[in-house]
Design an enzyme around this catalytic site. Structure first.
Site, PDB file in Angstrom:
ATOM      1  CB  THR A  84      -2.662  25.622 -19.018  1.00 35.11           C
ATOM      2  OG1 THR A  84      -1.996  25.331 -20.187  1.00 35.11           O
ATOM      3  CG2 THR A  84      -2.512  25.267 -17.521  1.00 35.11           C
ATOM      4  CE1 TYR A 100      -2.104  38.181 -32.483  1.00 37.90           C
ATOM      5  CE2 TYR A 100      -0.429  36.501 -33.636  1.00 37.90           C
ATOM      6  CZ  TYR A 100      -1.378  36.970 -32.174  1.00 37.90           C
ATOM      7  OH  TYR A 100      -1.341  36.485 -31.113  1.00 37.90           O
ATOM      8  CG  HIS A 113      -3.494  32.347 -29.057  1.00 41.27           C
ATOM      9  ND1 HIS A 113      -4.372  32.271 -28.287  1.00 41.27           N
ATOM     10  CD2 HIS A 113      -2.824  33.643 -29.091  1.00 41.27           C
ATOM     11  CE1 HIS A 113      -4.668  33.588 -27.538  1.00 41.27           C
ATOM     12  NE2 HIS A 113      -3.667  34.294 -28.104  1.00 41.27           N
ATOM     13  N   GLY A 114      -3.208  29.724 -27.148  1.00 36.49           N
ATOM     14  CA  GLY A 114      -4.232  28.927 -26.445  1.00 36.49           C
ATOM     15  C   GLY A 114      -5.491  28.919 -26.926  1.00 36.49           C
ATOM     16  CG  ASP A 134     -23.799  67.104  -7.799  1.00 34.08           C
ATOM     17  OD1 ASP A 134     -23.022  67.047  -6.833  1.00 34.08           O
ATOM     18  OD2 ASP A 134     -23.837  67.476  -8.892  1.00 34.08           O
TER      19      ASP A 134
HETATM   20  C1  SPV Z   1     -20.254  65.011 -12.077  1.00 32.32           C
HETATM   21  O1  SPV Z   1     -20.007  64.085 -12.749  1.00 32.32           O
HETATM   22  O2  SPV Z   1     -20.738  65.207 -10.536  1.00 32.32           O
HETATM   23  C2  SPV Z   1     -19.838  66.424 -12.536  1.00 32.32           C
HETATM   24  C3  SPV Z   1     -19.688  66.498 -13.971  1.00 32.32           C
HETATM   25  O3  SPV Z   1     -19.181  67.143 -11.891  1.00 32.32           O
HETATM   26  S1  SPV Z   1     -21.325  67.479 -14.221  1.00 32.32           S
HETATM   27  O4  SPV Z   1     -22.362  66.698 -13.765  1.00 32.32           O
HETATM   28  O5  SPV Z   1     -21.587  67.569 -15.793  1.00 32.32           O
HETATM   29  O6  SPV Z   1     -21.170  68.728 -13.725  1.00 32.32           O
HETATM   30 MG    MG Z   2     -19.642  66.902  -9.793  1.00 26.88          MG
END
Ligand code: SPV
Ligand code: MG
Length: 431
Positions: free
Chosen positions: A122, A75, A89-90, A204
């Site tokens: 409230t 503020y 204020h609440g 992955d």
């Molecule tokens: C993921 O998080 O799957 C990515 C980013 O693609 S990295 O793992 O850095 O490639």
């Molecule tokens: Mg990825």
């Protein structure tokens, strides 16, 4: 007439607000501050109506004499300008992260003898219902989808946290922290291929198929409202990618990031330690263009991820690709690196920004993690993704717990590291 000030951070006026205003009127002439969009998303959640509409809502209330803009959750500016005798204020701000705001107001008022009036907050069934309805609206695909573009306009840098389940989604949704006089929270969520695969115990390598990845999105969208950036890996075949775009859009996802690799994709953090092939500029540009042609709304973003630095092809190669991918229709450029320092990322960003001032730049600072958000923003970066830290913090904690139960043949020794059952239950919203 004494001057009374209160600040509203809301899209609806309900009986709780009216109670505060009626109370405020007893003390004097009432000025209401309406939080700007930028301040509101730090403090609470994304507005569902425009700032102008929020101002009008308040202006229409007979108890209110003046309406002003409050453009910070704290503020200081407004109190120096208005010098109110009372701030009302609440009493919900007596605890939690917003207590920092109350402390700030108390300090400012003490300088000249102003006073705080805390009125009972409230929170009955009707207010709860209104709150739930606003949340439900924010979670709808048509509202959620466009929110990333809106945030990119408003925020100096948008922050996304990796999520791969309803629970991690709730952490990204609800975590709010007061630190050094600032309130902060995540703006968006990243559905990482790495962490989504890891949660399933799989590598992955685009092995977890899209149907399964979409189920993860469903789990997250069921319990959250924040926008989603989806890791689309390579996007697969162009003929498949166009369907992915349509599905993601329909689900309310805001953006897909696809990387310019082809063949068997491996995680980028392996760099050149494993065989990885970068796609040609022509093929990848064609994939982006096909995705853009397939999308039905203007909200959805297709972001091109450039792997030139990961594959040690240099900044000039990355820049040539960025130019081509933007020309093909990419709505943003993600530039990735696995170096410990941000030097090559900053060199790319500075050169790219010299020729392109508008296309959003996205980064994933996993390896150069000492770099702050402010430093990234200073080089023209618009979105930072914390891509795997939740998974990497949970895994060792769970492993340690499993080992200790085996070691001690009971669970007592691990208990003081665990979240109380009561707390984990209250994390989950009930309808
Ligand atoms: C993921 O998080 O799957 C990515 C980013 O693609 S990295 O793992 O850095 O490639
Ligand atoms: Mg990825």
């Amino acid at each position: 007439m004494k001057r009374v000030y209160t600040c509203f951070c809301t899209d609806v006026i309900h009986e709780g607000h009216m109670n505060i205003l009626r109370e405020a009127r007893k003390y004097g002439d009432v000025t209401v501050g309406v939080l700007s969009d930028a301040a509101m998303i730090r403090f609470n959640r994304f507005p569902t109506i425009s700032f102008e509409e929020r101002v009008q809502l308040v202006r229409d209330i007979p108890e209110v004499s003046n309406v002003v803009v409050q453009d910070d959750v704290f503020y200081d500016k407004i109190i120096h300008e208005l010098k109110p005798d009372y701030v009302i204020h609440g009493d919900n701000w007596l605890s939690g992260p917003t207590k920092a705001i109350r402390d700030n107001v108390a300090g400012l008022l003490a300088e000249y003898g102003g006073q705080i009036v805390d009125v009972p907050y409230t929170y009955n069934e009707s207010v709860k219902n209104i709150d739930a309805r606003i949340k439900a609206k924010l979670a709808m695909p048509e509202y959620r989808r466009k929110r990333l573009r809106q945030l990119l306009e408003i925020r100096p840098i948008v922050k996304a946290l990796e999520v791969h389940s309803g629970l991690t989604g709730l952490i990204a949704e609800k975590t709010i922290v007061e630190h050094n006089g600032e309130l902060d929270q995540f703006d968006a969520m990243w559905i990482s291929s790495l962490c989504d695969s890891t949660a399933k115990g799989k590598p992955d390598i685009e092995l977890v198929d899209m149907t399964s990845r979409f189920r993860t999105i469903d789990d997250v969208t069921e319990v959250t409202t924040k926008p989603i950036v989806f890791d689309g890996d390579t996007g697969g075949l162009t003929e498949h990618f166009v369907y992915t775009v349509r599905t993601l859009e329909k689900m309310g996802v805001s953006a897909v990031i696809i990387e310019d690799k082809t063949g068997l994709k491996k995680n980028s953090l392996f760099g050149t330690e494993v065989a990885q092939t970068q796609d040609t500029i022509e093929n990848f540009s064609a994939k982006i263009a096909a995705g853009k042609k397939a999308q039905l709304t203007d909200d959805f973003m297709i972001i091109a991820r450039i792997e030139s630095l990961i594959l040690e092809k240099g900044v000039e190669d990355a820049l040539a690709r960025a130019r081509a991918f933007v020309a093909a229709g990419a709505d943003g450029i993600m530039i990735h690196s696995r170096k410990k320092t941000p030097d090559e990322i900053f060199e790319f960003c500075d050169k790219f920004r010299a020729e392109n001032t508008t296309t959003p730049i996205i980064v994933v600072p996993t390896s150069y993690n000492a770099t702050t958000e402010a430093e990234l923003a200073a080089h023209g970066i618009n979105l930072v993704i914390y891509a795997n830290q939740l998974t990497r913090s949970a895994f060792p904690a769970m492993q340690q717990t499993a080992e200790d139960i085996l070691r001690y043949h009971r669970a007592k020794e691990v208990d003081d590291r665990l979240m109380p059952i009561k707390q984990i239950i209250t994390l989950i919203d009930e309808l």
